[in-house]
Design a protein around this motif. Structure first.
Motif, PDB file in Angstrom:
ATOM      1  N   VAL A  93     -81.799   5.516 -61.904  1.00 63.31           N
ATOM      2  CA  VAL A  93     -81.618   5.601 -63.407  1.00 63.31           C
ATOM      3  C   VAL A  93     -82.940   5.594 -64.013  1.00 63.31           C
ATOM      4  N   HIS A  94     -83.059   6.449 -65.227  1.00 67.16           N
ATOM      5  CA  HIS A  94     -84.313   6.909 -65.934  1.00 67.16           C
ATOM      6  C   HIS A  94     -84.041   6.799 -67.297  1.00 67.16           C
ATOM      7  N   GLY A  95     -84.783   5.975 -67.937  1.00 66.30           N
ATOM      8  CA  GLY A  95     -84.684   5.667 -69.470  1.00 66.30           C
ATOM      9  C   GLY A  95     -85.695   4.235 -69.848  1.00 66.30           C
ATOM     10  N   THR A 153     -75.699  -1.344 -61.474  1.00 64.76           N
ATOM     11  CA  THR A 153     -75.461  -0.013 -61.044  1.00 64.76           C
ATOM     12  C   THR A 153     -75.877   1.389 -61.917  1.00 64.76           C
ATOM     13  N   TRP A 154     -75.657   2.675 -61.256  1.00 63.96           N
ATOM     14  CA  TRP A 154     -75.783   3.785 -61.939  1.00 63.96           C
ATOM     15  C   TRP A 154     -74.335   4.379 -62.235  1.00 63.96           C
ATOM     16  N   ARG A 155     -74.255   5.437 -62.971  1.00 64.44           N
ATOM     17  CA  ARG A 155     -72.842   5.881 -63.496  1.00 64.44           C
ATOM     18  C   ARG A 155     -73.032   7.296 -63.061  1.00 64.44           C
ATOM     19  N   LEU A 157     -64.552  -1.069 -66.316  1.00 68.48           N
ATOM     20  CA  LEU A 157     -64.018  -1.158 -65.282  1.00 68.48           C
ATOM     21  C   LEU A 157     -62.981  -0.240 -64.787  1.00 68.48           C
ATOM     22  N   GLU A 158     -61.957  -0.072 -65.802  1.00 69.88           N
ATOM     23  CA  GLU A 158     -60.782   0.779 -65.335  1.00 69.88           C
ATOM     24  C   GLU A 158     -61.328   2.291 -65.282  1.00 69.88           C
ATOM     25  N   HIS A 159     -62.201   2.782 -65.933  1.00 73.72           N
ATOM     26  CA  HIS A 159     -62.872   3.983 -65.620  1.00 73.72           C
ATOM     27  C   HIS A 159     -63.461   4.278 -64.373  1.00 73.72           C
ATOM     28  N   TYR A 160     -64.446   3.244 -63.970  1.00 75.49           N
ATOM     29  CA  TYR A 160     -65.036   3.027 -63.046  1.00 75.49           C
ATOM     30  C   TYR A 160     -64.219   3.147 -61.431  1.00 75.49           C
TER      31      TYR A 160
END
Length: 933
Positions: A794-796, A753-755, A850-853
């Motif tokens: 997402v782009h890249g 997924t995206w952030r 995981l923790e940050h998300y």
């Protein structure tokens, strides 16, 4: 400097104001007390630094006029910063739809700073010897000038302030309205054309050296508004042009301090040539008769500095305008000493030194010719020029330089040029989008130091996957080593400086389905970097916020009064794909032979669409007409809060995922939540006759988080029927063949997924790549392939794509097909995990953040660490190890996988599409086709 009220208030108070219609009574009272206290303490001067509409909002907050403030905030959401202006001599603000709002004059009074002016150049051209500037200019919220004086243009001297009046002709320029970014006003009539005649240009030259800036004046309330005209970042309106006059003067028509200007130069000395002979760089300068000649030439790059005296080459010819010529000599080996390797360039600053020791610019004569000279393998010395006509020397990697561009009768663009060196034989050509970073790999012919690239703009081949049209935006050309891992050593394709005046090159592409031909242009930025730019998808009467509002409020409403048609309009992920549950509904209707027209929505990315269906561009008149008149509408995202179904119309919301990460109202209180969005959800979901749910878990969450009042249809997702289809093996074989996947290798699909906190400067989401793809290829490349599927947001570019191990399948139409060929899925918090669980094939979870998300960014609905049907992995090394031991992983997680399927994959019988289509057609004119009997 006095602080404004917004500076003095807390972030919480500003957020309450922003979301005032959704705020609680306690929040409103607190905001009122805060605003009142600050006004009492500091006086109303704290309002003066605010934008006019914001000034009104803070005033209403301080007065406790909650109902009025609610309407103002809602109005500003529709038209941010937009208002009407009343009063010719003493202008004041009037808010649209709130003309009767009682406000004191001190709050509504508009100063000059409240009415900023925009003046933008859009093109520069020469008509014979006359200079023509075109662009647009307007005062914000004043679409038409007032008063008896018309718009005017002047040239203003940068030092003396002297003015020269120019001819200005008003034109129509739709770019003005689009660029304004607002939906309230139409600025189409604010275009201008300014002509500077050849006589006037000679007059400027006769006034001597100096700089003149173009100013546009517009009469308006409170007086005349004036502004310098600003440049663009590309094309003729973004680059300087040098014009040589007969008297030896040079006019640099271009820009200074980001503003349009004419710089008059009268150089006594110019560089006539710069060539390499027998290992030496020979620079020839010429001085006019009577001019003081420079004594030396210096060439400096960092710590490398060389200087050569200028020695006379010949005597004056006796003619009063004859030149005296001088020569400077530099050993080529000294210029190339300490030259960096690889793709780095080393530019030299070239200066002519006078007898006084001062440096002067190395200005080029009109007939100067650029060139290049080979150094070490893969390196060259470029004898170049910049856009202001100055000499540029640089050592750099050998560059491909375009010297010819043609268009075939079939609409194919052919680009040719020089690219010397043995190393070029192992190159390939990449066409890369400047914003999306999407890449195409173009066929190239290389022979005898030249190249030829053919661009078929309606069928440009991807690195992996089908050929697709070039979507709107700028596409840049690069050469890349055939075995390169990524774009880090790409060499840009540039245009020969002598030919920059040939751009823009416009052409029509090949015939498209439906008989239309799109327009394309080749243009440049950064002086000589060429790009290909397709025309935008929407027409002049459709593009931009203003015209979209007119289409919604007028055209769409007119179409709603016309009879419904037997057609189905499909919208998948905002038009980004032919995919997901809408695709399966479409295929089921086709299979049943239901007599309806099929219309698919396509966004500006121009994704692949079914040849049998009509395609409508998102936001086009055709699309609004289809939305208003189609009997059936099938979508998997919301359309907009302006859309309401009409009697007899069926709108089906299939949605697009089982939620692991929090959604809708459940995000309240998080940094990413928007109370305004959440408040709009009840209306957004009243648009639909029913909302499809894949399972009981999703039904409970979506009903609550999206305020779905009409209940949900727990049919299962049509898109997941693919796992139960009788022909799934045949489908998988077709997908393998289309992608060209090698036989006998295990297929791994990576679909993260995206952030939300990973964004480009363009505000598009970045590719947050944490897998060491090179190490993965070294360990797994012999018997695995990795299909990399970026999220649509997402782009890249994907490193390693096209090298045999990594396959960029982002543009493949539907991930459901990729599920069929995948032996293993790697994902993170994407809803792909719930879909793929129907396959019974193993999954790995690359949850490095995981923790940050979970705790900061988004939040999860359940403890993923205990319920995930596969291991949660933190590092690339762990991921590769798990792939190598996937059989053991599958055995270890067999029980958790079974429980996960029970919790999230029921119903799972392959009949979801039939159930959805039956309900959509029930009790309507096509009810006879609602069973498969």
């Amino acid at each position: 400097m006095a602080q404004s009220l917004a500076d003095l208030t807390s972030a919480g108070a500003r957020r309450t104001l922003r979301f005032f219609p959704e705020s609680s009574q306690a929040e409103r009272e607190e905001l009122r007390a805060t605003a009142r206290e600050l006004l009492d303490t500091h006086g109303e001067k704290v309002l003066t630094g605010l934008r006019p509409a914001e000034r009104v909002m803070w005033y209403l907050a301080s007065e406790g006029r909650a109902e009025d403030l609610v309407e103002v905030v809602r109005g500003q959401r529709r038209d941010p910063g937009g208002f009407l202006v009343a009063g010719a001599r003493r202008p004041r603000l009037v808010l649209p739809a709130l003309r009767g709002l009682a406000l004191p004059e001190r709050i509504t009074a508009l100063e000059r700073r409240d009415l900023p002016m925009t003046a933008q150049l859009t093109s520069v051209e020469w008509r014979g010897d006359d200079l023509v500037w075109s662009g647009y200019a307007f005062v914000a919220n004043l679409p038409r000038p007032s008063g008896r004086i018309g718009r005017f243009a002047v040239l203003k001297h940068g030092k003396t302030g002297r003015l020269i009046k120019l001819r200005l002709r008003r034109t129509r320029n739709e770019q003005a309205t689009v660029a304004s970014g607002q939906a309230l006003h139409c600025y189409d009539q604010t275009g201008f054309e300014v002509v500077v005649s050849a006589r006037r240009l000679r007059e400027l030259a006769g006034r001597g050296a100096g700089q003149w800036f173009l100013h546009i004046g517009i009469p308006g309330p409170g007086g005349i508004h004036t502004s310098r005209v600003r440049q663009r970042d590309a094309g003729t309106a973004g680059h300087n042009q040098v014009r040589h006059l007969a008297d030896g003067s040079r006019l640099v028509v271009g820009f200074a301090k980001d503003a349009v200007s004419i710089t008059v130069q009268q150089p006594p000395v110019e560089v006539e040539s710069c060539t390499v002979v027998d290992g030496e760089l020979l620079l020839v300068a010429r001085a006019r008769s009577g001019a003081e000649a420079p004594t030396a030439v210096s060439v400096v790059a960092g710590d490398t500095g060389l200087e050569s005296p200028l020695t006379p080459l010949s005597d004056p010819s006796g003619s009063p305008d004859a030149f005296r010529r001088y020569r400077a000599v530099f050993p080529l080996d000294r210029l190339a000493a300490n030259d960096p390797s690889g793709i780095k360039s080393r530019p030299f600053k070239v200066a002519l030194k006078g007898a006084d020791g001062k440096d002067r610019e190395a200005l080029l004569a009109e007939d100067f010719t650029t060139g290049r000279h080979g150094l070490a393998p893969g390196r060259e010395l470029a004898v170049h020029r910049d856009e202001r006509g100055r000499l540029v020397l640089a050592t750099r990697p050998v560059r491909p330089i375009v010297d010819a561009m043609t268009v075939t009768a079939a609409g194919e663009l052919v680009i040719e040029g020089t690219y010397p060196g043995e190393e070029t034989a192992k190159k390939k050509v990449i066409l890369r989008h400047g914003v999306r970073l999407e890449e195409k790999e173009l066929p190239v012919e290389l022979a005898d130091g030249r190249f030829r690239v053919r661009v078929e703009p309606e069928a440009a081949p991807q690195v992996d996957g089908p050929a697709l049209p070039l979507c709107p935006g700028r596409w840049y050309l690069f050469f890349r080593d055939a075995d390169a891992w990524d774009k880090s050593r790409d060499v840009p394709v540039t245009l020969r400086p002598e030919q920059v005046g040939e751009l823009p090159l416009g052409f029509s592409g090949p015939q498209r389905d439906g008989g239309q031909r799109r327009s394309f242009a080749v243009d440049r930025r950064e002086f000589d970097r060429i790009f290909i730019e397709p025309e935008r998808l929407l027409g002049p009467d459709e593009h931009g916020a203003y015209r979209q509002r007119i289409l919604r409020e007028e055209y769409f409403q007119e179409q709603r009064k016309l009879p419904l048609r037997d057609s189905v309009l499909y919208l998948s992920l905002g038009g980004k794909q032919f995919s997901d549950s809408p695709r399966f509904v479409y295929e089921e209707l086709v299979r049943r032979g239901v007599e309806v027209e099929h219309i698919w929505t396509q966004d500006a990315g121009l994704p692949e669409m079914p040849a049998e269906a009509r395609v409508a561009a998102w936001g086009s008149r055709e699309w609004y007409e289809a939305l208003a008149r189609s009997r059936y509408v099938v979508v998997n995202t919301v359309i907009g809060d302006w859309f309401v179904t009409r009697p007899g119309q069926r709108a089906v919301q299939t949605w697009h995922g089982t939620p692991l990460k929090k959604i809708g109202a459940d995000l309240l209180g998080s940094p990413k939540s928007s109370p305004a969005y959440i408040a709009s959800l009840p209306h957004s979901y009243r648009q639909f006759d029913f909302v499809v749910s894949p399972n009981a878990y999703t039904t409970e969450i979506m009903s609550r988080a999206y305020f779905i009042e009409g209940g949900m249809f727990e049919s299962g997702y049509p898109r997941n029927d693919v796992f139960y289809a009788a022909d799934r093996e045949e489908r998988a074989a077709r997908v393998r063949e289309r992608l060209g996947l090698p036989e006998g290798k295990k297929v791994v699909l990576y679909a993260p997924t995206w952030r939300e906190d990973q964004r480009h400067a363009s505000k598009l989401y970045k590719l947050d790549l944490r897998i060491d793809l090179a190490a993965a290829q070294a360990e797994l490349g012999d018997d695995h392939v990795l299909l990399f599927r970026k999220h649509p947001k997402v782009h890249g570019s994907v490193p390693g794509a096209g090298r045999g191990f990594v396959w960029d399948v982002t543009r493949y139409p539907d991930i459901a097909d990729l599920y069929l060929v995948a032996d293993v899925l790697i994902t993170d918090y994407s809803s792909a995990l719930f879909d793929f669980a129907h396959s019974d094939k193993p999954m790995l979870f690359f949850t490095y953040d995981l923790e940050h998300y979970r705790d900061t960014l988004r939040g999860l609905y359940f403890d993923f660490t205990t319920r995930a049907p596969g291991p949660l992995l933190k590092t690339s090394e762990e991921l590769v190890k798990a792939l190598r031991g996937i059989d053991a992983v599958e055995a270890e997680y067999r029980d958790k996988y079974a429980q996960f399927k029970k919790d999230f994959c029921e119903p799972g019988d392959g009949l979801a599409t039939a159930r959805v289509v039956d309900r959509m057609l029930a009790d309507g004119p096509h009810a006879a086709a609602s069973t498969d009997g």
